[in-house]
Motif scaffolding. Structure first.
Motif, short mmCIF file in Angstrom:
data_model
loop_
_atom_site.label_atom_id
_atom_site.label_comp_id
_atom_site.label_asym_id
_atom_site.label_seq_id
_atom_site.Cartn_x
_atom_site.Cartn_y
_atom_site.Cartn_z
N ALA A 449 1.16 -22.57 -18.99
CA ALA A 449 2.30 -22.77 -18.38
C ALA A 449 2.56 -24.39 -18.33
N LEU A 450 3.97 -24.46 -18.50
CA LEU A 450 4.34 -25.86 -18.57
C LEU A 450 5.05 -26.34 -17.33
N ILE A 451 4.91 -25.51 -16.21
CA ILE A 451 5.92 -25.78 -15.12
C ILE A 451 5.22 -27.35 -14.50
N GLN A 452 6.40 -28.14 -14.14
CA GLN A 452 6.03 -29.40 -13.55
C GLN A 452 6.63 -29.40 -12.09
N THR A 453 7.68 -28.44 -11.95
CA THR A 453 8.16 -28.67 -10.55
C THR A 453 8.15 -27.28 -9.98
N LEU A 454 7.54 -26.77 -8.81
CA LEU A 454 8.05 -25.51 -8.27
C LEU A 454 8.24 -25.83 -6.57
N ASP A 455 9.63 -25.66 -6.17
CA ASP A 455 10.04 -26.05 -5.09
C ASP A 455 10.57 -24.71 -4.45
N VAL A 456 9.99 -24.13 -3.44
CA VAL A 456 10.32 -22.98 -2.65
C VAL A 456 10.53 -23.05 -1.12
N GLY A 457 10.53 -24.47 -0.86
CA GLY A 457 10.70 -24.83 0.74
C GLY A 457 11.95 -24.14 1.32
N TYR A 458 11.73 -23.96 2.38
CA TYR A 458 12.89 -23.56 3.30
C TYR A 458 13.42 -22.15 3.00
N ASN A 459 12.41 -21.19 2.96
CA ASN A 459 12.69 -19.74 2.76
C ASN A 459 12.15 -18.99 3.84
N ARG A 460 11.76 -17.72 3.68
CA ARG A 460 11.07 -16.94 4.48
C ARG A 460 9.73 -16.30 4.10
N LEU A 461 9.13 -16.96 3.01
CA LEU A 461 7.89 -16.71 2.07
C LEU A 461 6.72 -16.30 3.11
N THR A 462 5.97 -15.40 2.74
CA THR A 462 4.74 -15.11 3.61
C THR A 462 3.54 -15.26 2.60
N GLY A 463 2.24 -14.60 3.08
CA GLY A 463 1.31 -14.54 2.10
C GLY A 463 0.43 -15.78 1.88
N LYS A 464 -0.14 -15.99 1.00
CA LYS A 464 -0.88 -17.26 0.57
C LYS A 464 -0.45 -17.76 -0.42
N LEU A 465 -0.72 -19.02 -0.86
CA LEU A 465 -0.58 -19.82 -1.99
C LEU A 465 -1.33 -19.19 -3.09
N PRO A 466 -0.52 -18.93 -4.24
CA PRO A 466 -1.11 -18.38 -5.37
C PRO A 466 -2.11 -18.94 -6.29
N ARG A 467 -3.37 -18.47 -5.86
CA ARG A 467 -4.53 -19.04 -7.06
C ARG A 467 -4.36 -19.37 -8.28
N SER A 468 -3.24 -18.53 -8.87
CA SER A 468 -3.05 -18.77 -10.36
C SER A 468 -2.39 -20.29 -10.56
N LEU A 469 -2.05 -21.02 -9.35
CA LEU A 469 -1.44 -22.11 -9.68
C LEU A 469 -2.55 -23.10 -10.16
N LEU A 470 -3.72 -22.81 -10.23
CA LEU A 470 -4.75 -23.61 -10.96
C LEU A 470 -4.70 -23.66 -12.46
N ASN A 471 -3.78 -22.72 -12.94
CA ASN A 471 -3.58 -22.86 -14.29
C ASN A 471 -2.29 -23.73 -14.89
N CYS A 472 -1.68 -24.14 -13.87
CA CYS A 472 -0.51 -25.17 -14.12
C CYS A 472 -0.98 -26.51 -14.20
N SER A 473 -1.44 -27.08 -15.28
CA SER A 473 -2.35 -28.14 -15.36
C SER A 473 -1.18 -29.27 -15.40
N PHE A 474 0.14 -29.11 -15.72
CA PHE A 474 1.09 -29.89 -15.68
C PHE A 474 2.01 -30.23 -14.33
N LEU A 475 1.55 -29.38 -13.37
CA LEU A 475 2.25 -29.57 -12.10
C LEU A 475 2.22 -30.87 -11.53
N LYS A 476 3.43 -31.34 -11.33
CA LYS A 476 3.70 -32.66 -10.52
C LYS A 476 4.15 -32.62 -9.12
#
Length: 803
Positions: A449-476
């Motif tokens: 995955a090439l994703i560098q920005t993931l912004d989901v702030g100010y919503n009504r999300l539940t659950g846990k942080l996705p562990r597959s974020l570990l695959n996003c080595s470019f995430l800033k």
């Protein structure tokens, strides 16, 4: 032979070998002159290899014929007796992007009579252009742009071979010399943008039109009389007349003779409405049209005739109603900027964009409602932020495999986040901030995955942080603030090598913040960490901040480095973040990453504040309020020299306020209210200028700005406090030493090899050191998310799309 001697021998051999390579084509005296020139300046960022990579010498004579300095190579004053002016065989000289601070242009450039190309752009030159520059009669390219040059436009009538002339972005004033164009028969590129020039152009009345194809005169003090002569330049392909400063509306029909025109920039001019609704035979070959901030109130129907149009920027106008359906049928249209108007939606169905050729579309900052249109099939950049769209995010987005930036933030979307957004290979930006989305964050991020920005702030999300974020080595940039996520602190994210900004504020995170080994936190590239208003507990070990560091930043064209360096030829995306700063929540449109901020407020943390906080030299904001911290305020905070905002209120801190905080010249806000502090508040503007509320709730505190004064005469208490503070620092240093029991041995070995001392921590680079603090330093306007790029060295279309 010892290792250190062997190392030295290798270095000498490499240096000699390099000299030998250069000696094959360059005479020794020329190499010595080049080295002497280099030694005239500070050149720490210019190593020998980079310097000589820009050198060419004549194969027959060995004389230097080309010198091109690497960007930012030299710092200092270019003097008239510089050895540079002894290189008389130079034909190509490029010193652009140097730091010749407060240097005037030496007239000795005229000594280099063989010069054909002279580029001194963005080098800090001041004062007038010496008249001797006109002696360089062989010049074909002259670029003095982006300096601080003053006076009139220099006479260049002798430079009859010129094809490129660029004086843009200076402070030149007065009229354009009447014979500028008549005396330069080969001139094809003329850029005088961003000066203070007046008057008009003199276009020769000849049977053949001048060769000029690129003309940029924007942001000067011209008046209407300049339009008529421009209409004679029938070979023009590029024309920039932005902000002409004329008192009447500009009629597009004046450009009818310019049949070859491909790009025209008329931003910040008032336009005659009749010329926008006309369907006459004008500008039919147009490729790119910029009508930014032209007070347009109706959609320009003239665009129907522009069948070759690729780029349209009509942002920052007053256009109401719906975007017409016919716009998307223009066969070559690929870039559309509709930002900051009063559009209410799109004509046609939700699939009106489906078969469009558009790849980059931005309709942010409008008043659009209802269902959002399905993105075009070949979308790269799709931005709808700050509207009022409702309903679910369309699942058809999953079929847009070319999508790089998706920004649907600041709308009223409901429902779940489409699972496919976590497994796009091309996506670099996903911004869904400030909607009403529900469910959990998709957990299908792929390893490539090439994703560098993931912004989901100010919503009504539940659950846990996705562990597959570990695959996003470019995430800033990762922001999940203000949701209902329930999880422990994600220590596992420290494996991400590029994570710069991380905010979990206002969720349901719980548990300890300290690692199991009670060592450092372990996020080496982190600049901004926002964990406020959760339920974190426990204490922080003394070494908590020990290994924070930062790599050297890339400086943007305005002198700063921003998050969101997702650059296309036509756009730059920049991240948005809410920060609590100086007691206020403020939204930051451009996230600077050349500083560091930490906010742990509103949790249940206890124990002492780690002394290692003093290692974060460029920390500008620290908020540890509303916790249960005990002990003294760390004296090491006095080492955080860039600190501007400090909030330690509502804890259980005791002892005196460290007097060293008075040395923090940038400290503009401090609050230690509602603790158990005692003694006299230190003197100095950092404290006396604060509100009384910043110190209230500490029964033992006295002195300004609190009412009254300290009644008791000075005692030996401060000395005891100093001794306690010194003891704390020594204890902290002992922890550091204990954390690396083999460090001393390693240093000895390293010294024996190369006399090299490794750093324990990095310094976050500041671009504003020593400057007076201003809120503008942090909080830029949101209108800057569409930036510009301008290629000065070609006659290609200008791709300048900024809000």
């Amino acid at each position: 032979m010892s290792l250190s001697v062997l190392f030295l021998y290798c270095m000498i051999f490499a240096s000699s070998f390099f000299l030998m390579i250069n000696a094959l084509t360059c005479r020794q005296d020329q190499i010595q002159a080049l080295m002497q020139f280099k030694n005239e300046f500070e050149s720490e960022d210019c190593n020998r290899s980079d310097y000589f990579n820009g050198v060419q010498c004549d194969n027959a004579t060995g004389a230097v014929t080309k010198l091109q300095l690497p960007s930012g190579c030299f710092t200092g004053t270019l003097k008239s007796n510089s050895s540079l002016f002894g290189l008389h065989q130079l034909r190509y000289l490029n010193l652009s992007h140097s730091n010749f601070t407060s240097s005037s242009l030496p007239s000795e450039f005229s000594n280099l009579k063989r010069l054909e190309v002279l580029s001194l752009a963005s080098s800090g030159f001041t004062g007038q252009v010496p008249s001797e520059i006109s002696n360089l009669v062989l010049l074909t390219h002259l670029n003095l742009s982006h300096n601080e040059l003053t006076g009139g436009l220099p006479l260049v009538r002798n430079l009859t071979k010129l094809s490129v002339l660029d004086f843009s972005y200076n402070k030149l004033s007065g009229a354009i010399p009447y014979d500028l164009l008549p005396s330069l028969p080969f001139l094809s590129y003329l850029d005088l943008k961003k000066n203070r020039l007046t008057g008009s152009l003199d276009v020769p009345n000849t049977s053949s039109s001048p060769r000029l194809v690129y003309l940029s005169l924007g942001y000067n003090l011209f008046e209407g009389q300049i339009l008529e002569p421009i209409s004679k330049l029938t070979n023009l392909t590029y024309l920039d007349l932005s902000s002409l400063n004329i008192s009447y509306p500009l009629d597009l029909r004046v450009f009818s003779p310019l049949k070859s025109l491909l790009v025209i920039d008329l931003r910040e001019n008032r336009l005659l409405p009749a010329s926008l609704s006309s369907d006459s035979d004008i500008l039919l070959s147009l490729d790119s049209l910029y009508l930014v901030q032209c007070d347009i109130i109706e959609f320009p129907n003239i665009l129907k005739t522009f069948q070759n149009l690729k780029l349209l920027d009509i942002s920052n106008n007053l256009i109401k109603g719906k975007v017409p359906e016919w716009l998307w049928k223009l066969p070559r249209l690929s870039i559309v900027n509709l930002v900051n108007n009063s559009f209410t939606g799109f004509e046609g169905s939700s699939e009106v964009l489906l078969n469009s050729s558009v790849q980059i579309i931005d309709f942010a900052y409008n008043s659009m409602t209802g269902e959002i249109p399905v993105p075009p099939l070949n979308s790269m950049y799709y931005s709808a932020w700050n509207n009022s769209f409702t309903g679910n995010i369309p699942l058809s987005i999953c079929n847009r495999s070319t999508l790089v930036v998706l920004d649907l933030s600041y709308n009223n979307f409901t429902g779940p986040i489409p699972q496919c957004l976590s497994n796009f290979k091309a996506l670099k930006v996903v911004n869904l901030r400030k909607n009403s989305l529900e469910g959990s964050i998709p957990d299908e991020f792929y390893s490539d995955a090439l994703i560098q920005t993931l912004d989901v702030g100010y919503n009504r999300l539940t659950g846990k942080l996705p562990r597959s974020l570990l695959n996003c080595s470019f995430l800033k940039f990762l922001s999940v603030d203000n949701n209902r996520i329930e999880d422990t602190f994600p220590f596992w994210l420290k494996a991400l090598p590029n994570l710069h900004v991380f905010t979990l504020r206002s969720n349901r995170f719980f548990g300890h913040l300290s690692p199991l080994d009670q060592g450092p936190l372990g996020f080496p590239e982190l600049r901004i960490l926002e964990l406020s208003d959760n339920s974190f507990t426990g204490s922080l070990p003394p070494s908590f901040f020990l290994n924070w560091k930062t790599s050297s930043p890339i400086i943007n064209k305005d002198g700063r480095m921003y998050m969101g360096d997702y650059k296309n030829t036509y756009y730059i995306y920049e991240d948005t973040l809410d920060l609590q700063y100086k007691g206020l929540f403020m939204e930051q449109g451009k996230v600077l990453t050349s500083y560091s901020t930490i906010d742990f407020s509103g949790n249940k943390l206890e124990g002492q504040i780690p002394e290692s906080i003093g290692l974060l030299k460029e920390l500008i904001a620290l908020n540890l309020s509303n916790n249960a911290f005990t002990g003294h305020i760390p004296p090491s905070l006095a080492n955080v020299t860039e600190l501007e905002s400090l909030d330690l209120s509502r804890n259980k801190l005791s002892g005196n306020i460290p007097r060293g905080l008075g040395s923090l010249s940038f400290l503009a806000y401090i609050s230690v209210a509602h603790n158990q502090l005692k003694g006299e508040i230190p003197e100095g503007p950092q404290f006396s200028g604060q509100a009384e509320s910043s110190f209230e709730g500490n029964a033992g505190l006295c002195g300004l700005p609190l009412q009254g004064s300290c009644l008791e005469p000075p005692t030996q208490q401060p000395k005891e406090e100093d001794e306690e503070e010194e003891e704390e620092i020594l204890n902290w240093k002992a922890v550091v030493i204990g954390y690396w029991p083999g460090l001393l041995f390693g240093l000895v070995i390293a010294h024996a090899i190369a006399s090299y001392k490794p750093k324990w921590f990095g310094k976050i680079v500041s671009t504003d050191k020593g400057k007076e603090v201003d809120p503008v330093r942090l909080f830029m306007t949101l209108d800057s998310r569409w930036d510009s790029f301008n290629d000065k060295d070609s006659v290609e279309q200008e791709t300048d799309m900024k809000k």
